[in-house]
Design a protein around this motif. Structure first.
Motif, PDB file in Angstrom:
ATOM      1  N   THR A  45       0.847  -1.185  -0.012  1.00  0.00           N
ATOM      2  CA  THR A  45      -0.095  -0.085  -0.084  1.00  0.00           C
ATOM      3  C   THR A  45       0.869   1.305   0.127  1.00  0.00           C
ATOM      4  O   THR A  45       0.406   2.128  -0.470  1.00  0.00           O
ATOM      5  CB  THR A  45      -0.934   0.100   1.177  1.00  0.00           C
ATOM      6  OG1 THR A  45      -1.710  -1.099   1.040  1.00  0.00           O
ATOM      7  CG2 THR A  45      -1.684   1.275   1.143  1.00  0.00           C
ATOM      8  N   VAL A  46       2.018   1.172   0.913  1.00  0.00           N
ATOM      9  CA  VAL A  46       2.703   2.295   0.812  1.00  0.00           C
ATOM     10  C   VAL A  46       3.201   2.751  -0.476  1.00  0.00           C
ATOM     11  O   VAL A  46       3.348   3.874  -1.086  1.00  0.00           O
ATOM     12  CB  VAL A  46       3.888   2.313   1.802  1.00  0.00           C
ATOM     13  CG1 VAL A  46       4.617   3.354   1.792  1.00  0.00           C
ATOM     14  CG2 VAL A  46       3.234   2.051   3.260  1.00  0.00           C
TER      15      VAL A  46
ATOM     16  N   LEU B 297     -12.113  -0.733   4.015  1.00  0.00           N
ATOM     17  CA  LEU B 297     -10.725  -0.096   4.751  1.00  0.00           C
ATOM     18  C   LEU B 297      -9.780  -1.179   5.010  1.00  0.00           C
ATOM     19  O   LEU B 297      -8.646  -0.939   5.650  1.00  0.00           O
ATOM     20  CB  LEU B 297     -11.304   0.368   5.964  1.00  0.00           C
ATOM     21  CG  LEU B 297     -12.305   1.652   5.997  1.00  0.00           C
ATOM     22  CD1 LEU B 297     -12.740   1.923   7.299  1.00  0.00           C
ATOM     23  CD2 LEU B 297     -11.853   2.849   5.197  1.00  0.00           C
ATOM     24  N   MET B 298     -10.068  -2.559   4.346  1.00  0.00           N
ATOM     25  CA  MET B 298      -9.220  -3.565   4.281  1.00  0.00           C
ATOM     26  C   MET B 298      -8.689  -3.889   5.782  1.00  0.00           C
ATOM     27  O   MET B 298      -7.443  -4.340   6.102  1.00  0.00           O
ATOM     28  CB  MET B 298      -7.967  -3.233   3.478  1.00  0.00           C
ATOM     29  CG  MET B 298      -8.124  -3.247   2.270  1.00  0.00           C
ATOM     30  SD  MET B 298      -8.443  -4.805   1.406  1.00  0.00           S
ATOM     31  CE  MET B 298      -6.996  -5.736   1.411  1.00  0.00           C
TER      32      MET B 298
ATOM     33  N   PHE C   7      -1.004  -4.444   4.368  1.00  0.00           N
ATOM     34  CA  PHE C   7       0.406  -3.628   5.122  1.00  0.00           C
ATOM     35  C   PHE C   7       0.213  -2.490   6.047  1.00  0.00           C
ATOM     36  O   PHE C   7       0.985  -1.615   6.203  1.00  0.00           O
ATOM     37  CB  PHE C   7       1.300  -3.452   3.843  1.00  0.00           C
ATOM     38  CG  PHE C   7       1.680  -4.895   3.150  1.00  0.00           C
ATOM     39  CD1 PHE C   7       2.483  -5.701   3.357  1.00  0.00           C
ATOM     40  CD2 PHE C   7       0.775  -4.983   1.706  1.00  0.00           C
ATOM     41  CE1 PHE C   7       2.850  -6.497   2.447  1.00  0.00           C
ATOM     42  CE2 PHE C   7       1.010  -6.113   1.182  1.00  0.00           C
ATOM     43  CZ  PHE C   7       2.260  -6.931   1.288  1.00  0.00           C
ATOM     44  N   MET C   8      -1.178  -2.497   6.349  1.00  0.00           N
ATOM     45  CA  MET C   8      -1.260  -1.329   7.119  1.00  0.00           C
ATOM     46  C   MET C   8      -1.542  -1.475   8.683  1.00  0.00           C
ATOM     47  O   MET C   8      -1.564  -0.579   9.518  1.00  0.00           O
ATOM     48  CB  MET C   8      -2.419  -0.330   6.484  1.00  0.00           C
ATOM     49  CG  MET C   8      -2.172   0.138   5.270  1.00  0.00           C
ATOM     50  SD  MET C   8      -3.264   1.253   5.003  1.00  0.00           S
ATOM     51  CE  MET C   8      -4.900   0.578   4.938  1.00  0.00           C
ATOM     52  N   GLY C   9      -2.087  -2.696   9.001  1.00  0.00           N
ATOM     53  CA  GLY C   9      -2.515  -2.862  10.251  1.00  0.00           C
ATOM     54  C   GLY C   9      -1.569  -3.364  11.072  1.00  0.00           C
ATOM     55  O   GLY C   9      -1.960  -3.539  12.427  1.00  0.00           O
ATOM     56  N   GLY C  10      -0.297  -3.431  11.073  1.00  0.00           N
ATOM     57  CA  GLY C  10       0.576  -3.899  11.943  1.00  0.00           C
ATOM     58  C   GLY C  10       0.800  -5.137  12.232  1.00  0.00           C
ATOM     59  O   GLY C  10       1.795  -5.852  12.755  1.00  0.00           O
ATOM     60  N   VAL C  11      -0.094  -5.870  11.602  1.00  0.00           N
ATOM     61  CA  VAL C  11      -0.099  -7.408  11.778  1.00  0.00           C
ATOM     62  C   VAL C  11      -0.922  -8.124  10.513  1.00  0.00           C
ATOM     63  O   VAL C  11      -1.730  -7.367  10.105  1.00  0.00           O
ATOM     64  CB  VAL C  11      -0.544  -7.991  13.150  1.00  0.00           C
ATOM     65  CG1 VAL C  11      -2.006  -7.669  13.229  1.00  0.00           C
ATOM     66  CG2 VAL C  11      -0.353  -9.502  13.336  1.00  0.00           C
ATOM     67  N   SER C  12      -0.583  -9.240  10.055  1.00  0.00           N
ATOM     68  CA  SER C  12      -1.393  -9.827   9.048  1.00  0.00           C
ATOM     69  C   SER C  12      -1.338 -11.247   9.427  1.00  0.00           C
ATOM     70  O   SER C  12      -0.763 -11.923  10.207  1.00  0.00           O
ATOM     71  CB  SER C  12      -0.345  -9.895   7.730  1.00  0.00           C
ATOM     72  OG  SER C  12       0.902 -10.337   7.786  1.00  0.00           O
TER      73      SER C  12
ATOM     74  N   GLN D  61       1.511   1.858  10.367  1.00  0.00           N
ATOM     75  CA  GLN D  61       0.977   1.746  11.656  1.00  0.00           C
ATOM     76  C   GLN D  61      -0.387   2.510  11.843  1.00  0.00           C
ATOM     77  O   GLN D  61      -0.607   2.703  13.059  1.00  0.00           O
ATOM     78  CB  GLN D  61       2.184   2.034  12.691  1.00  0.00           C
ATOM     79  CG  GLN D  61       3.438   0.924  12.537  1.00  0.00           C
ATOM     80  CD  GLN D  61       4.297   1.446  13.524  1.00  0.00           C
ATOM     81  OE1 GLN D  61       4.095   2.500  14.299  1.00  0.00           O
ATOM     82  NE2 GLN D  61       5.555   0.738  13.359  1.00  0.00           N
ATOM     83  N   PHE D  62      -1.093   2.981  11.020  1.00  0.00           N
ATOM     84  CA  PHE D  62      -2.255   3.572  11.359  1.00  0.00           C
ATOM     85  C   PHE D  62      -3.351   3.031  10.655  1.00  0.00           C
ATOM     86  O   PHE D  62      -3.216   2.344   9.678  1.00  0.00           O
ATOM     87  CB  PHE D  62      -2.275   5.209  11.046  1.00  0.00           C
ATOM     88  CG  PHE D  62      -2.167   5.614   9.506  1.00  0.00           C
ATOM     89  CD1 PHE D  62      -1.270   5.729   8.676  1.00  0.00           C
ATOM     90  CD2 PHE D  62      -3.661   5.719   9.124  1.00  0.00           C
ATOM     91  CE1 PHE D  62      -1.186   5.962   7.424  1.00  0.00           C
ATOM     92  CE2 PHE D  62      -3.580   6.212   7.681  1.00  0.00           C
ATOM     93  CZ  PHE D  62      -2.520   6.175   6.883  1.00  0.00           C
TER      94      PHE D  62
END
Length: 522
Positions: free
Chosen positions: A94-95, A147-148, A394-399, A444-445
């Motif tokens: 995502t980044v 919002l995935m 790749f945004m939630g800090g964990v997958s 991380q957000f």
């Protein structure tokens, strides 16, 4: 003040078969993005962000913008459509896609995007871009809010997710492909602390297997792609086939949130009870869908949608050995464009092919599995959707890919509001000052917690009331966090951007931003 009229039948704007301009831009990691421009040569820049991830763009997507006013930019995100290398997962997250949107803006010489339209996964990308570069976005239009978050991914691909609960036969077929190669423990029904409003176990082992299988090659990839497409199209197709889940005439089945008045109204302007709206869009959604699916006649009708889609997909795989295009070209329109016109299946199949599709589906699937995918064939949308889903974008800090089942039982899927806002703010400040994105901060957000970064941007969100891929609860939660956003819920419309009421609402939203001073210059 923007005024959205009651969505009615509304045709797409005509688009010229020859774009104003086409091109490629290198974005690092060996990726080259294909883009094309449509509409008015010196018009207001409009960016279309396709779904998937991995669906790719089609020329008709430009039809959501008035060509006499907008200069519309379509581009295929990393690894899909006409961008190369096809299906590549390296440096694909995502980044980097956010950075690609910015790279494309500067490459084309635009001061900012006058409007950004994102659908489904494109909503996630649009909001992530707006959080990182808020000064470069004049207005937002969101269709099928996604919002995935892990629980949204669990809804579609989880062993105990909502889609699986409502469509157990389709899920069994999806899981059967995986079980052919390995066995999984029976999912438990133990609740997890920390997953908001969840009463079932978050189990994404099947998704993880598919992500690995789709990243492989040969027969395994072929079978996984067929199983994936059949499940995805079953959920997608049912959304557009369900009747409206609320009663009343057509003009009362469109619900709109009016930010200036802070109230919900229907298409006739009658005020709605907020508690009743919330119940219908949130906790009442699954019971209503389940009740609709309980109709035997309807159930058989919508089940055929997934079967015919799978049949056509398998047939494409068999013929692609002869008809495969060069690696830089899209393999099939179905792999580029997941949004289909109502009643239309991939590659032009329609409901009239239902009986033939039901008769040939199993034979086609078996034949495709025996033949296997031709060398170089890449099911880009399945590969990329699985890749982003298993990593929670790749945004939630964990997958799901790096967390064990036991770990996921007790974890929250978002960071604290303070930490998220601070991290995202730092990233946006760095970007707007001309620096690079703070990659760690962006990762991380959560997007709900990042709303303060872009809440000043005018936004209209359009949501299908029957959407089974992106259930309306997510749109309602974004509305709760962002009450300044206009939200239009079209009951009877599903996930497809071409469902008539949804298509009309999206076009009316982009039209509403014509000749509007979207936001003051900083």
């Amino acid at each position: 003040m923007l005024v959205l009229l009651l969505p009615t039948v509304c045709s797409l704007y005509a688009t010229c078969s020859t774009p104003l301009r086409t091109g490629r831009v290198a974005v690092g990691g060996g990726h080259s993005l294909y883009y094309e421009l449509h509409g008015k040569a010196c018009g207001v820049p409009a960016l279309f962000l396709h779904g998937g991830p991995g669906a790719g763009c089609a020329q008709r997507h430009a039809g959501f913008f008035d060509p006499a006013y907008y200069q519309t930019v379509l581009f295929d995100q990393r690894g899909c459509g006409r961008s190369t290398p096809k299906g590549c997962l390296d440096e694909n997250d995502t980044v980097r896609l956010v950075e690609d949107c910015e790279t494309l803006r500067t490459h084309l010489g635009f001061d900012r995007w006058g409007i950004v339209l994102g659908g489904s996964w494109g909503v996630t990308l649009a909001l992530a871009y707006a959080a990182a570069f808020p000064r470069h976005v004049g207005a937002l239009v969101l269709r099928a809010v996604c919002l995935m978050r892990l629980r949204e991914i669990d809804w579609v691909f989880g062993d105990n997710g909502g889609a699986r609960r409502m469509m157990p036969a389709g899920w069994a077929a999806f899981r059967a492909v995986q079980e052919k190669y390995t066995s999984l423990p029976t999912p438990t029904s133990k609740s997890k602390a920390g997953i908001e409003e969840s009463e079932h176990s978050l189990s994404l082992e099947v998704l993880s297997w598919y992500a690995s299988a789709l990243a492989s090659d040969g027969e395994l990839r072929s079978e996984a792609a067929t199983g994936w497409h059949r499940w995805e199209m079953s959920v997608f197709g049912q959304a557009s086939q369900l009747p409206p889940l609320v009663d009343g005439p057509a003009d009362t089945r469109v619900w709109k949130w009016e930010p200036e008045e802070a109230r919900w109204v229907n298409g006739k302007g009658a005020e709605l009870d907020t508690a009743e709206v919330r119940h219908a869009l949130c906790e009442g959604f699954e019971p209503r869908v389940t009740a609709a699916l309980a109709s035997r006649l309807l159930h058989h009708k919508v089940a055929a949608v997934g079967m015919v889609a799978a049949s056509k997909f398998a047939a494409n795989m068999r013929t692609s050995t002869v008809e495969r295009r060069p690696e830089t070209q899209p393999n099939s329109k179905a792999q580029q464009d997941s949004g289909m016109q109502k009643g239309t299946l991939p590659n032009g199949a329609t409901g009239g092919n239902k009986a033939r599709g039901e008769r040939n589906t199993l034979d086609n699937l078996r034949s495709a599995a025996k033949v296997g995918a031709p060398s170089g064939w890449v099911p880009a949308q399945a590969v990329l959707t699985a890749h982003y889903s298993v990593h929670a974008a790749f945004m939630g800090g964990v997958s799901a890919g790096d967390a064990s089942r036991e770990q996921m039982h007790g974890m929250r899927i978002t960071t604290s509001s303070a930490g998220a806002g601070a991290g995202a703010g730092a990233a946006a400040a760095a970007a707007d000052d001309g620096g690079a994105i703070d990659t760690a901060a962006v990762r991380q957000f959560s997007l709900l917690e990042a709303v303060p970064l872009f809440r000043h941007i005018p936004c209209v969100a359009v949501q299908g009331g029957n959407d089974l891929v992106c259930p309306p609860v997510t749109a309602y939660e974004l509305h709760s966090a962002w009450p300044e956003m206009q939200l239009c819920v079209v009951h009877g419309a599903g996930h497809s951007m071409y469902d008539s009421g949804l298509q009309a609402a999206v076009i009316q939203a982009t039209d509403s931003f014509r000749d509007v001073n979207h936001m003051p210059e900083a």
